[in-house]
Design a protein around this motif. Structure first.
Motif, PDB file in Angstrom:
ATOM      1  N   LEU A 321      -6.322 -20.917  -6.484  1.00 31.90           N
ATOM      2  CA  LEU A 321      -5.860 -20.289  -5.237  1.00 31.90           C
ATOM      3  C   LEU A 321      -6.900 -19.277  -4.747  1.00 31.90           C
ATOM      4  CD1 LEU A 321      -3.692 -19.565  -3.130  1.00 31.90           C
ATOM      5  CD2 LEU A 321      -2.713 -17.988  -4.798  1.00 31.90           C
ATOM      6  N   PHE A 322      -7.308 -18.389  -5.635  1.00 27.88           N
ATOM      7  CA  PHE A 322      -8.183 -17.298  -5.220  1.00 27.88           C
ATOM      8  C   PHE A 322      -9.604 -17.794  -4.933  1.00 27.88           C
ATOM      9  CE2 PHE A 322     -10.748 -13.463  -5.636  1.00 27.88           C
ATOM     10  CZ  PHE A 322     -10.011 -12.573  -4.878  1.00 27.88           C
ATOM     11  N   ALA A 323     -10.101 -18.668  -5.796  1.00 25.49           N
ATOM     12  CA  ALA A 323     -11.492 -19.134  -5.605  1.00 25.49           C
ATOM     13  C   ALA A 323     -11.607 -19.997  -4.355  1.00 25.49           C
ATOM     14  CB  ALA A 323     -11.966 -19.896  -6.836  1.00 25.49           C
ATOM     15  N   SER A 324     -10.616 -20.841  -4.085  1.00 27.21           N
ATOM     16  CA  SER A 324     -10.725 -21.724  -2.911  1.00 27.21           C
ATOM     17  C   SER A 324     -10.612 -20.900  -1.624  1.00 27.21           C
ATOM     18  CB  SER A 324      -9.690 -22.840  -2.964  1.00 27.21           C
ATOM     19  OG  SER A 324      -8.385 -22.312  -2.949  1.00 27.21           O
ATOM     20  N   GLU A 325      -9.699 -19.931  -1.617  1.00 28.56           N
ATOM     21  CA  GLU A 325      -9.592 -19.096  -0.411  1.00 28.56           C
ATOM     22  C   GLU A 325     -10.839 -18.220  -0.269  1.00 28.56           C
ATOM     23  OE1 GLU A 325      -5.614 -17.393  -0.110  1.00 28.56           O
ATOM     24  OE2 GLU A 325      -4.815 -19.381   0.377  1.00 28.56           O
ATOM     25  N   THR A 326     -11.401 -17.823  -1.385  1.00 31.75           N
ATOM     26  CA  THR A 326     -12.667 -17.068  -1.355  1.00 31.75           C
ATOM     27  C   THR A 326     -13.781 -17.924  -0.749  1.00 31.75           C
ATOM     28  OG1 THR A 326     -12.087 -15.669  -3.225  1.00 31.75           O
ATOM     29  CG2 THR A 326     -14.439 -15.999  -2.853  1.00 31.75           C
ATOM     30  N   ALA A 327     -13.874 -19.158  -1.184  1.00 34.93           N
ATOM     31  CA  ALA A 327     -14.936 -20.052  -0.654  1.00 34.93           C
ATOM     32  C   ALA A 327     -14.796 -20.197   0.862  1.00 34.93           C
ATOM     33  CB  ALA A 327     -14.870 -21.411  -1.333  1.00 34.93           C
ATOM     34  N   MET A 328     -13.571 -20.425   1.309  1.00 33.93           N
ATOM     35  CA  MET A 328     -13.353 -20.618   2.751  1.00 33.93           C
ATOM     36  C   MET A 328     -13.747 -19.345   3.521  1.00 33.93           C
ATOM     37  SD  MET A 328     -12.429 -23.112   4.584  1.00 33.93           S
ATOM     38  CE  MET A 328     -13.190 -22.862   6.166  1.00 33.93           C
ATOM     39  N   GLN A 329     -13.271 -18.196   3.025  1.00 33.96           N
ATOM     40  CA  GLN A 329     -13.560 -16.930   3.727  1.00 33.96           C
ATOM     41  C   GLN A 329     -15.060 -16.625   3.726  1.00 33.96           C
ATOM     42  OE1 GLN A 329     -11.137 -14.231   1.460  1.00 33.96           O
ATOM     43  NE2 GLN A 329      -9.240 -15.166   2.200  1.00 33.96           N
ATOM     44  N   GLN A 330     -15.722 -16.882   2.601  1.00 30.52           N
ATOM     45  CA  GLN A 330     -17.163 -16.549   2.532  1.00 30.52           C
ATOM     46  C   GLN A 330     -17.970 -17.490   3.419  1.00 30.52           C
ATOM     47  OE1 GLN A 330     -16.760 -13.759   1.376  1.00 30.52           O
ATOM     48  NE2 GLN A 330     -14.950 -14.472   0.276  1.00 30.52           N
ATOM     49  N   SER A 331     -17.475 -18.736   3.551  1.00 29.37           N
ATOM     50  CA  SER A 331     -18.217 -19.679   4.409  1.00 29.37           C
ATOM     51  C   SER A 331     -18.106 -19.231   5.869  1.00 29.37           C
ATOM     52  CB  SER A 331     -17.717 -21.108   4.210  1.00 29.37           C
ATOM     53  OG  SER A 331     -16.439 -21.284   4.778  1.00 29.37           O
ATOM     54  N   ILE A 332     -16.956 -18.693   6.236  1.00 28.54           N
ATOM     55  CA  ILE A 332     -16.795 -18.196   7.618  1.00 28.54           C
ATOM     56  C   ILE A 332     -17.740 -17.006   7.835  1.00 28.54           C
ATOM     57  CG2 ILE A 332     -15.182 -17.048   9.219  1.00 28.54           C
ATOM     58  CD1 ILE A 332     -12.938 -18.797   7.914  1.00 28.54           C
ATOM     59  N   LYS A 333     -17.800 -16.119   6.846  1.00 23.57           N
ATOM     60  CA  LYS A 333     -18.699 -14.945   6.977  1.00 23.57           C
ATOM     61  C   LYS A 333     -20.157 -15.400   7.021  1.00 23.57           C
ATOM     62  CE  LYS A 333     -15.928 -11.223   5.012  1.00 23.57           C
ATOM     63  NZ  LYS A 333     -15.121 -11.638   3.842  1.00 23.57           N
ATOM     64  N   ALA A 334     -20.489 -16.392   6.201  1.00 25.45           N
ATOM     65  CA  ALA A 334     -21.885 -16.855   6.165  1.00 25.45           C
ATOM     66  C   ALA A 334     -22.308 -17.404   7.528  1.00 25.45           C
ATOM     67  CB  ALA A 334     -22.056 -17.916   5.076  1.00 25.45           C
ATOM     68  N   VAL A 335     -21.423 -18.169   8.150  1.00 24.78           N
ATOM     69  CA  VAL A 335     -21.736 -18.699   9.485  1.00 24.78           C
ATOM     70  C   VAL A 335     -21.869 -17.537  10.465  1.00 24.78           C
ATOM     71  CG1 VAL A 335     -20.833 -20.086  11.411  1.00 24.78           C
ATOM     72  CG2 VAL A 335     -20.710 -20.977   9.076  1.00 24.78           C
ATOM     73  N   GLN A 336     -20.993 -16.551  10.357  1.00 22.45           N
ATOM     74  CA  GLN A 336     -21.024 -15.385  11.256  1.00 22.45           C
ATOM     75  C   GLN A 336     -22.360 -14.633  11.113  1.00 22.45           C
ATOM     76  OE1 GLN A 336     -18.557 -15.101  13.306  1.00 22.45           O
ATOM     77  NE2 GLN A 336     -19.303 -13.289  14.375  1.00 22.45           N
ATOM     78  N   ILE A 337     -22.794 -14.445   9.884  1.00 24.13           N
ATOM     79  CA  ILE A 337     -24.049 -13.724   9.637  1.00 24.13           C
ATOM     80  C   ILE A 337     -25.230 -14.495  10.238  1.00 24.13           C
ATOM     81  CG2 ILE A 337     -25.684 -13.065   7.786  1.00 24.13           C
ATOM     82  CD1 ILE A 337     -23.152 -12.235   6.148  1.00 24.13           C
ATOM     83  N   HIS A 338     -25.153 -15.821  10.158  1.00 22.18           N
ATOM     84  CA  HIS A 338     -26.236 -16.650  10.711  1.00 22.18           C
ATOM     85  C   HIS A 338     -26.159 -16.779  12.233  1.00 22.18           C
ATOM     86  CE1 HIS A 338     -26.816 -17.773   6.512  1.00 22.18           C
ATOM     87  NE2 HIS A 338     -27.901 -18.450   6.829  1.00 22.18           N
ATOM     88  N   GLY A 339     -25.066 -16.330  12.827  1.00 23.93           N
ATOM     89  CA  GLY A 339     -24.922 -16.424  14.281  1.00 23.93           C
ATOM     90  C   GLY A 339     -25.015 -17.880  14.740  1.00 23.93           C
ATOM     91  N   GLY A 340     -25.644 -18.113  15.872  1.00 29.67           N
ATOM     92  CA  GLY A 340     -25.760 -19.468  16.418  1.00 29.67           C
ATOM     93  C   GLY A 340     -26.437 -20.424  15.453  1.00 29.67           C
ATOM     94  N   TYR A 341     -27.402 -19.909  14.669  1.00 26.40           N
ATOM     95  CA  TYR A 341     -28.089 -20.772  13.697  1.00 26.40           C
ATOM     96  C   TYR A 341     -27.136 -21.285  12.618  1.00 26.40           C
ATOM     97  CZ  TYR A 341     -32.495 -19.466  15.839  1.00 26.40           C
ATOM     98  OH  TYR A 341     -33.514 -19.304  16.738  1.00 26.40           O
ATOM     99  N   GLY A 342     -26.074 -20.531  12.384  1.00 20.82           N
ATOM    100  CA  GLY A 342     -25.107 -20.955  11.373  1.00 20.82           C
ATOM    101  C   GLY A 342     -24.306 -22.163  11.801  1.00 20.82           C
ATOM    102  N   TYR A 343     -24.305 -22.408  13.108  1.00 23.95           N
ATOM    103  CA  TYR A 343     -23.460 -23.468  13.653  1.00 23.95           C
ATOM    104  C   TYR A 343     -24.197 -24.801  13.754  1.00 23.95           C
ATOM    105  CZ  TYR A 343     -19.460 -25.062  16.422  1.00 23.95           C
ATOM    106  OH  TYR A 343     -18.338 -25.707  16.856  1.00 23.95           O
ATOM    107  N   ILE A 344     -25.495 -24.771  13.484  1.00 26.73           N
ATOM    108  CA  ILE A 344     -26.276 -26.010  13.584  1.00 26.73           C
ATOM    109  C   ILE A 344     -26.779 -26.429  12.199  1.00 26.73           C
ATOM    110  CG2 ILE A 344     -26.954 -25.605  15.992  1.00 26.73           C
ATOM    111  CD1 ILE A 344     -29.671 -24.612  14.958  1.00 26.73           C
ATOM    112  N   LYS A 345     -27.229 -27.680  12.127  1.00 27.94           N
ATOM    113  CA  LYS A 345     -27.532 -28.249  10.814  1.00 27.94           C
ATOM    114  C   LYS A 345     -28.893 -27.824  10.255  1.00 27.94           C
ATOM    115  CE  LYS A 345     -24.415 -32.186  11.223  1.00 27.94           C
ATOM    116  NZ  LYS A 345     -23.484 -31.885  10.127  1.00 27.94           N
ATOM    117  N   ASP A 346     -29.639 -26.989  10.994  1.00 24.93           N
ATOM    118  CA  ASP A 346     -30.914 -26.510  10.460  1.00 24.93           C
ATOM    119  C   ASP A 346     -30.686 -25.601   9.248  1.00 24.93           C
ATOM    120  OD1 ASP A 346     -31.788 -27.797  12.641  1.00 24.93           O
ATOM    121  OD2 ASP A 346     -32.867 -26.117  13.556  1.00 24.93           O
TER     122      ASP A 346
END
Ligand code: CAA
Length: 379
Positions: A321-346
């Protein structure tokens, strides 16, 4: 629990980390695009004895503990979540029930080739109308003299079509309920056993997910795993172990999100300085690292409980429960930190986000994990 890894756990961690970097990471993005099953990686994992880590040497496993195996799944998933789930489904779901519940003959015949990585394993529980409510499965296994006749179908089976050996659950009489379910070892190539639709998935795209179809499929009585009526408990106990594997997969994805975010925060400059010097980014990184550490403690602790032969159903559910929700939340933050670049496959973080989602769904949704934890609290 000793929070230091043993010498042999550290060695496995280092070996798998190097293997993952050299052999798995280079093709991860391409596999995600093509969806092609990574046969070459699987062959190499067999050579490195990564497909039978927690099984005794007597059965040609590595003779290591659950925690070592969990660390291996974490390290593989840190570079490729597809590879992580191939190993986890093969080991925890396809092989472990044969180790735990099989007769010596069944272990000789089926576990040894799985532990050697000559064959891959799969697990057939879920059906179109029996997902979370696994006990309502409809596949039947009707005893005829020296065989069972299997009819029905399974969906969403990881390693489907690829695996050679499946642990399959079916009812031995038509009544409803969990008491008349049995587990069977079914081999690819058995007449009447075929594979249906291959799913086109959001994430873990190179892992194979298919239907299993049984049409008057004859299974020899020697392939009954445990006793008639024990199937549901075999499924639940197997999933208790499997959930630690998925927690480890989630942990690897979450760590990959942090690795990529730290790298990017140091490289990317805005306002004339690296974005890592901005407090908004620093706070996100700090929260990510803290959540991941907590998820790692829960996951390793669940593995340790299993190794200590203590009841671990609640710990496994909490870890997943905790690790899977952690993965999802961290992936959202990682995309946010990358900004527009986080949204593309580069950059890899959009893949991590798609891969993270499945960890909240399979081997029991987050809601199922809460149900298991609450049921044990209120027992
Ligand atoms: N260990 C041993 N026994 C267990 C158990 C466990 N962890 N959990 C339940 N049982 C036993 C109970 O004690 C009970 O036994 P008695 O009848 O003798 O008292 C029996 O099993 C029935 O238990 P419940 O009444 O709790 O069963 P339920 O029908 O209410 O179901 C559930 C409970 C937790 C919802 C369960 O159905 C469940 O886990 N569902 C989710 C299924 C799941 O995770 N599916 C994933 C499929 S695999 C997958 O995703 C794989 C992949 O390819 C990667």
């Amino acid at each position: 629990m000793d929070l230091n890894l043993t010498q042999s756990q550290k060695m496995i961690q280092q070996m798998v980390r190097t293997f993952a970097q050299n052999e798995v990471a280079p093709g991860a993005a391409e596999r995600d695009t093509t969806g092609e099953f990574p046969w070459e990686v699987v062959k190499k994992m067999a050579q490195y004895n990564l497909l039978g880590i927690p099984f005794p040497r007597k059965y040609e496993g590595s003779g290591a503990d659950t925690l070592s195996y969990i660390i291996a799944v974490e390290e593989l998933s840190r570079v490729c979540a597809t590879t992580g789930v191939i190993v986890s489904a093969h080991t925890s779901l396809g092989s472990h029930p044969i180790y735990q519940f099989g007769t010596e003959e069944q272990k000789e015949l089926f576990l040894i080739p799985l532990a050697r990585g000559e064959k891959l394993g799969g697990f057939g529980l879920t059906e179109p109308n029996a997902g979370t409510d696994a006990g309502s499965l409809q596949t039947t296994a009707i005893r005829q003299k020296d065989y069972y006749r299997l009819n029905g179908s399974k969906i969403f089976i990881t390693n489907g079509g690829i695996a050679d050996t499946y642990v399959v659950f079916a009812k031995t009489s038509p009544e409803r309920g969990t008491k008349n379910i049995a587990a069977f070892i079914v081999e690819k190539g058995t007449p009447g056993f075929s594979f249906g639709k291959k799913e086109d998935k959001m994430g873990i795209r190179a892992s194979s997910t298919t239907e299993l179809i049984f049409n008057d499929c004859q299974i020899p009585v020697e392939n009954l795993l445990g006793q008639e009526g024990e199937g549901f408990k075999i499924a639940m106990q197997t999933l208790d172990g499997g959930r630690i594997g998925i927690a480890a997969q989630a942990l690897g994805i979450a760590q990959a999100c942090l690795d990529a975010s730290v790298r990017y925060a140091k490289e990317r400059e805005q306002f004339g300085k690296p974005i890592g010097s901005l407090q908004a980014i620093q706070w996100m990184l700090a929260d990510m690292a803290t959540q991941i550490k907590a998820a790692r403690f829960l996951t390793y602790q669940a593995a340790w409980y299993k190794d200590q032969k203590r009841p671990f159903s609640t710990e496994a559910a909490m870890a997943k429960l905790f690790a899977s929700e952690t993965a999802m939340q961290q992936s959202i933050k990682a995309v946010q930190i990358h900004g527009g670049y986080g949204y593309i496959k580069d950059y890899p973080v959009e893949r991590f986000m798609r891969d993270a989602k499945i960890t909240e769904l399979y081997e029991g949704t987050s809601e199922v994990q809460r149900l298991v934890i609450a049921a044990n609290l209120l027992k």
